[in-house]
Design a protein around this motif. Structure first.
Motif, PDB file in Angstrom:
ATOM      1  N   LEU A  71      10.751  -0.382  -9.138  1.00 37.13           N
ATOM      2  CA  LEU A  71      11.368  -1.550  -9.295  1.00 37.13           C
ATOM      3  C   LEU A  71      13.204  -0.460  -9.401  1.00 37.13           C
ATOM      4  O   LEU A  71      14.463  -1.001  -9.013  1.00 37.13           O
ATOM      5  CB  LEU A  71      11.867  -1.604 -10.935  1.00 37.13           C
ATOM      6  N   GLU A  72      12.878   1.107  -8.890  1.00 38.41           N
ATOM      7  CA  GLU A  72      14.047   1.793  -9.059  1.00 38.41           C
ATOM      8  C   GLU A  72      14.091   2.352  -7.597  1.00 38.41           C
ATOM      9  O   GLU A  72      15.496   2.756  -7.397  1.00 38.41           O
ATOM     10  CB  GLU A  72      13.750   3.018  -9.973  1.00 38.41           C
ATOM     11  N   LEU A  73      13.686   1.983  -6.985  1.00 40.20           N
ATOM     12  CA  LEU A  73      14.133   2.327  -5.401  1.00 40.20           C
ATOM     13  C   LEU A  73      14.416   1.091  -4.773  1.00 40.20           C
ATOM     14  O   LEU A  73      15.629   1.339  -4.010  1.00 40.20           O
ATOM     15  CB  LEU A  73      12.181   2.627  -4.602  1.00 40.20           C
ATOM     16  N   TYR A  74      13.857   0.297  -5.449  1.00 33.86           N
ATOM     17  CA  TYR A  74      14.127  -2.149  -5.054  1.00 33.86           C
ATOM     18  C   TYR A  74      15.235  -2.600  -4.959  1.00 33.86           C
ATOM     19  O   TYR A  74      15.664  -3.078  -5.016  1.00 33.86           O
ATOM     20  CB  TYR A  74      13.014  -2.121  -4.075  1.00 33.86           C
ATOM     21  N   GLU A  91       0.821  -1.942   0.251  1.00 34.57           N
ATOM     22  CA  GLU A  91       0.215   0.017   0.209  1.00 34.57           C
ATOM     23  C   GLU A  91       0.579   1.419  -0.298  1.00 34.57           C
ATOM     24  O   GLU A  91       0.202   2.183  -0.820  1.00 34.57           O
ATOM     25  CB  GLU A  91      -1.117  -0.078   1.508  1.00 34.57           C
ATOM     26  N   ASP A  92       1.966   1.182   0.961  1.00 35.11           N
ATOM     27  CA  ASP A  92       2.903   2.070   0.964  1.00 35.11           C
ATOM     28  C   ASP A  92       3.781   1.792   0.043  1.00 35.11           C
ATOM     29  O   ASP A  92       4.703   1.635   1.257  1.00 35.11           O
ATOM     30  CB  ASP A  92       3.439   2.774   1.894  1.00 35.11           C
ATOM     31  N   TYR A  93       4.521   1.531  -0.677  1.00 38.06           N
ATOM     32  CA  TYR A  93       5.501   1.003  -1.727  1.00 38.06           C
ATOM     33  C   TYR A  93       6.364   2.034  -1.578  1.00 38.06           C
ATOM     34  O   TYR A  93       7.439   2.044  -1.970  1.00 38.06           O
ATOM     35  CB  TYR A  93       5.318   0.846  -3.287  1.00 38.06           C
ATOM     36  N   ILE A  94       6.482   3.516  -1.375  1.00 37.86           N
ATOM     37  CA  ILE A  94       8.064   4.191  -0.864  1.00 37.86           C
ATOM     38  C   ILE A  94       8.380   4.037  -0.271  1.00 37.86           C
ATOM     39  O   ILE A  94       9.404   4.079  -0.195  1.00 37.86           O
ATOM     40  CB  ILE A  94       7.064   6.118  -1.263  1.00 37.86           C
ATOM     41  N   SER A  95       7.657   3.340   0.917  1.00 37.12           N
ATOM     42  CA  SER A  95       8.525   3.063   2.189  1.00 37.12           C
ATOM     43  C   SER A  95       8.881   1.692   2.434  1.00 37.12           C
ATOM     44  O   SER A  95       9.367   1.908   3.366  1.00 37.12           O
ATOM     45  CB  SER A  95       7.857   3.776   3.385  1.00 37.12           C
ATOM     46  N   LEU A 106      10.156  -8.476  -5.642  1.00 36.27           N
ATOM     47  CA  LEU A 106      10.709  -8.203  -6.446  1.00 36.27           C
ATOM     48  C   LEU A 106      10.056  -8.588  -8.009  1.00 36.27           C
ATOM     49  O   LEU A 106       9.835  -8.302  -8.758  1.00 36.27           O
ATOM     50  CB  LEU A 106      11.792  -7.285  -6.680  1.00 36.27           C
ATOM     51  N   GLU A 107       9.821 -10.007  -8.006  1.00 39.09           N
ATOM     52  CA  GLU A 107      10.003 -11.077  -9.503  1.00 39.09           C
ATOM     53  C   GLU A 107       8.220 -11.235  -9.931  1.00 39.09           C
ATOM     54  O   GLU A 107       7.817 -10.755 -11.113  1.00 39.09           O
ATOM     55  CB  GLU A 107       9.974 -12.156  -9.168  1.00 39.09           C
ATOM     56  N   PRO A 108       7.665 -10.421  -8.435  1.00 39.60           N
ATOM     57  CA  PRO A 108       6.626 -10.581  -9.548  1.00 39.60           C
ATOM     58  C   PRO A 108       5.961  -9.320  -9.894  1.00 39.60           C
ATOM     59  O   PRO A 108       4.936  -8.845 -10.768  1.00 39.60           O
ATOM     60  CB  PRO A 108       4.681 -11.311  -7.278  1.00 39.60           C
ATOM     61  N   ILE A 109       6.257  -8.008  -9.100  1.00 39.77           N
ATOM     62  CA  ILE A 109       6.831  -6.395  -9.646  1.00 39.77           C
ATOM     63  C   ILE A 109       7.185  -6.724 -11.012  1.00 39.77           C
ATOM     64  O   ILE A 109       6.286  -6.050 -12.006  1.00 39.77           O
ATOM     65  CB  ILE A 109       7.319  -5.893  -9.025  1.00 39.77           C
ATOM     66  N   LYS A 110       8.116  -7.252 -11.160  1.00 44.05           N
ATOM     67  CA  LYS A 110       8.813  -7.380 -12.378  1.00 44.05           C
ATOM     68  C   LYS A 110       7.814  -7.881 -13.618  1.00 44.05           C
ATOM     69  O   LYS A 110       7.983  -7.822 -14.829  1.00 44.05           O
ATOM     70  CB  LYS A 110       9.833  -8.643 -12.792  1.00 44.05           C
ATOM     71  N   LYS A 111       7.295  -9.188 -13.381  1.00 42.35           N
ATOM     72  CA  LYS A 111       6.519 -10.241 -14.310  1.00 42.35           C
ATOM     73  C   LYS A 111       5.019  -8.772 -14.262  1.00 42.35           C
ATOM     74  O   LYS A 111       4.294  -8.630 -15.206  1.00 42.35           O
ATOM     75  CB  LYS A 111       5.711 -11.651 -13.497  1.00 42.35           C
ATOM     76  N   LEU A 145       7.313  10.629 -14.552  1.00 46.98           N
ATOM     77  CA  LEU A 145       7.694   9.253 -13.821  1.00 46.98           C
ATOM     78  C   LEU A 145       9.044   9.163 -13.457  1.00 46.98           C
ATOM     79  O   LEU A 145      10.006   9.752 -14.387  1.00 46.98           O
ATOM     80  CB  LEU A 145       7.285   8.278 -14.532  1.00 46.98           C
ATOM     81  N   ILE A 146       9.500   9.279 -12.396  1.00 44.86           N
ATOM     82  CA  ILE A 146      10.848   9.388 -11.672  1.00 44.86           C
ATOM     83  C   ILE A 146      11.739   7.969 -11.493  1.00 44.86           C
ATOM     84  O   ILE A 146      11.083   6.520 -11.125  1.00 44.86           O
ATOM     85  CB  ILE A 146      10.193   9.810  -9.754  1.00 44.86           C
ATOM     86  N   VAL A 147      12.619   7.757 -12.881  1.00 45.68           N
ATOM     87  CA  VAL A 147      13.402   6.764 -12.461  1.00 45.68           C
ATOM     88  C   VAL A 147      14.567   7.102 -12.610  1.00 45.68           C
ATOM     89  O   VAL A 147      15.788   7.972 -12.336  1.00 45.68           O
ATOM     90  CB  VAL A 147      13.413   5.656 -14.197  1.00 45.68           C
ATOM     91  N   PHE A 148      15.785   6.345 -11.273  1.00 44.11           N
ATOM     92  CA  PHE A 148      16.187   6.320 -10.849  1.00 44.11           C
ATOM     93  C   PHE A 148      17.695   5.009 -11.593  1.00 44.11           C
ATOM     94  O   PHE A 148      17.359   4.187 -11.435  1.00 44.11           O
ATOM     95  CB  PHE A 148      16.446   6.130  -8.959  1.00 44.11           C
ATOM     96  N   ASP A 149      18.377   5.648 -12.251  1.00 42.46           N
ATOM     97  CA  ASP A 149      20.001   4.179 -12.575  1.00 42.46           C
ATOM     98  C   ASP A 149      20.473   4.796 -11.924  1.00 42.46           C
ATOM     99  O   ASP A 149      22.123   4.833 -12.470  1.00 42.46           O
ATOM    100  CB  ASP A 149      19.678   4.991 -14.157  1.00 42.46           C
ATOM    101  N   THR A 150      20.599   5.942 -11.012  1.00 37.83           N
ATOM    102  CA  THR A 150      21.806   5.547 -10.012  1.00 37.83           C
ATOM    103  C   THR A 150      22.194   4.800  -9.364  1.00 37.83           C
ATOM    104  O   THR A 150      21.468   4.944  -8.496  1.00 37.83           O
ATOM    105  CB  THR A 150      22.274   7.541  -9.898  1.00 37.83           C
ATOM    106  N   PRO A 151      23.154   3.575  -9.396  1.00 34.45           N
ATOM    107  CA  PRO A 151      22.933   2.636  -8.690  1.00 34.45           C
ATOM    108  C   PRO A 151      23.386   3.586  -7.112  1.00 34.45           C
ATOM    109  O   PRO A 151      22.928   2.566  -6.081  1.00 34.45           O
ATOM    110  CB  PRO A 151      24.285   1.742  -8.777  1.00 34.45           C
ATOM    111  N   ASN A 152      24.474   4.212  -6.886  1.00 38.09           N
ATOM    112  CA  ASN A 152      25.228   4.789  -5.484  1.00 38.09           C
ATOM    113  C   ASN A 152      24.688   5.539  -4.557  1.00 38.09           C
ATOM    114  O   ASN A 152      25.020   5.458  -3.981  1.00 38.09           O
ATOM    115  CB  ASN A 152      26.715   5.655  -5.879  1.00 38.09           C
TER     116      ASN A 152
END
Length: 514
Positions: A350-353, A200-204, A210-215, A484-491
């Motif tokens: 996915l970008e968060l986790y 419900e609060d996927y930000i926190s 994560l596999e079902p999320i990718k699916k 849509l915020i997408v993070f591709d900075t791994p560090n």
């Protein structure tokens, strides 16, 4: 053959005998009743009341009042105005005419009785007919119409008030949003989409897996960008929007009828502009609250009509090029947005986790594992990269010692020369160092923010970097669509990503760091 006891009993009395034969006098009463009905209907028709339409409405009302609609309102209102006059001033002349006509018919019958009249009861039959008030039959029929019309109209008046106060609009809006959501969920469930995989609060809160999320994301992307030429999503939107617009058009028709009824114009004249003009002319006659409600109803109709216009692709393109900017979202847009919103949520998760979580042991790894620290590693790398210099230092230790002594003498001289200047510059140096410390912190923070912002990717992937920057720094609070915020900075730190993502969820647009 002996008679049946019941038959023998009926033959034993005059009344019983009358039941066993067909008496023409009995048919006279039925004939007079039908004649009164026809004369009453004729009277109503002569005064502009179509009894066929009225009876059809009243039959629906008697069956179920919910079968009534606002289309019945102007008809019943018109009829009811005439009925009110007759309630206050009954049409006595009509009633007298009914009574006179029926008495004349009865006198003719009595003067020339038809053949086959049952003679033992003929006198009683005529006495009974003479006691009948035929005008009362007309009054009863007319009063029944008046009462049933008043009841049906009362129901519609309650319905009308719900349109005026906005309740019916809210009900319609909730219906079509619920219909879209339910249909979209069923559509996704048929493709094995797992709604429960998203917290419900996927930000926190990190998803358990994560596999079902990718699916889920693969399912959504295949729906929005099918690789096999499928049109399932578009077919779904086309079918669903047709069903919804049927309800919307019925609502528009009902509102136009109500406005015409209150503002006193023919409903066939209705248009948004005409209704606004009619409302303006009635401003001084209407209560302020009613005036405002009617104005809101006209705006609602205007919005719903524009929704349908926006379904036309030609309406979405400016003549000069580019998309039309509008606050109106058509039904097909609402339907497709259910899939786009899910795509945005899944990408954000996915970008968060979607990177390895740091273990508790890693926080003390440098201290406990014996790994080489960064300064030591740099020194080692320098030695590896310049082996000749290192060897020369080892081969000439005396030259190195002499250089050290000379350096120490020079440093002592410089120290004596600069000692007096140090006192004067102490305060200035302290101030400069303080400013440099603050600038260092700000530059570090700006660098981190800038790095993150350079990694932002919004929902328009084909935009160039300049447009991305302009979009990201927008301060327009009326933007309908946020990137849509997408993070591709791994560090980047998880907390920093969540901070940016939380800003994305807030209605206030994301702003660059100062």
């Amino acid at each position: 053959v002996p008679l049946h006891p019941d038959m023998a009993e009926q033959l034993g009395s005059v009344k019983g005998l009358q039941k066993l034969i067909s008496d023409p006098v009995d048919g006279f009463f039925d004939k007079m009743t039908e004649q009164v009905k026809e004369n009453t209907n004729g009277f109503l028709t002569a005064h502009g009341i179509d009894t066929t339409i009225l009876q059809e409405i009243l039959d629906r009302s008697e069956q179920d009042q919910k079968l009534l609609s606002m289309r019945d309102l102007p008809v019943l209102s018109n009829f009811n105005e005439k009925f009110k006059k007759w309630k206050e001033n009954p049409p006595q002349q009509f009633y007298d005419q009914i009574e006179s006509d029926c008495r004349a018919e009865l006198a003719a019958l009595k003067k020339n009785p038809p053949s086959g009249v049952f003679q033992p009861t003929i006198e009683k039959a005529f006495t009974d007919l003479e006691s009948v008030k035929f005008s009362q039959l007309a009054k009863n029929r007319l009063n029944r119409f008046i009462g049933n019309c008043d009841t049906a109209l009362g129901y519609l008046v309650i319905e009308k008030s719900q349109f005026i106060n906005g309740s019916r609009k809210n009900t319609l809006t909730a219906w079509w949003l619920g219909k879209i959501d339910t249909t979209a969920r069923r559509f996704l469930a048929d493709r094995e989409y797992d709604d429960k995989a998203i917290p419900e609060d996927y930000i926190s809160e990190r998803p358990a897996d994560l596999e079902p999320i990718k699916k889920n994301l693969n399912i959504i992307e295949e729906i929005l960008h099918p690789t096999d030429g499928s049109t399932d999503a578009r077919d779904l939107a086309d079918t669903l929007k047709q069903e919804i617009y049927v309800k919307i058009n019925a609502f528009i028709a009902d509102v136009s009828i109500i406005l015409a009824d209150i503002l006193d114009f023919d409903v066939v004249q209705f248009s948004v502009a005409f209704a606004e003009e009619a409302l303006a002319t009635k401003k001084d006659e209407l209560e302020e609250s009613l005036f405002k409600c009617l104005g809101d109803m006209i705006k609602d109709v205007d919005y719903l009509l524009e929704m349908q216009e926006m379904e036309n692709p030609e309406k979405q393109i400016n003549p000069g090029g580019g998309l039309v900017l509008s606050n109106v979202v058509p039904v097909s847009g609402l339907i497709m947005s259910t899939f786009f919103r899910r795509e945005n949520v899944l990408r954000t998760i996915l970008e968060l986790y979607d990177f390895p979580e740091p273990s508790k042991h890693n926080s003390n790894s440098l201290q406990n594992s014996g790994e080489t620290s960064a300064p030591e590693q740099n020194q080692k790398d320098n030695q590896d990269n310049h082996p000749e210099e290192n060897q020369e230092e080892k081969d000439n230790p005396q030259d190195l010692n002499q250089q050290d002594n000379d350096n120490q003498d020079n440093q002592q001289d410089n120290h004596n020369d600069n000692q007096q200047e140090d006192g004067a510059e102490m305060d200035a140096n302290d101030e400069i160092q303080g400013e440099e410390h603050l600038n260092t912190e700000n530059n570090s923070e700006d660098a981190e923010e800038g790095a993150m912002e350079r990694k932002l990717v919004h929902v328009f992937p084909n935009e160039d970097s300049e447009n991305k920057t302009n979009f990201m720094s927008s301060t327009d609070e009326n933007d309908l669509f946020k990137p849509l915020i997408v993070f591709d900075t791994p560090n980047a730190s998880v907390d920093h990503k969540r901070k940016i993502a939380s800003n994305h969820r807030d209605p206030t647009p994301i702003q660059k760091s100062s």
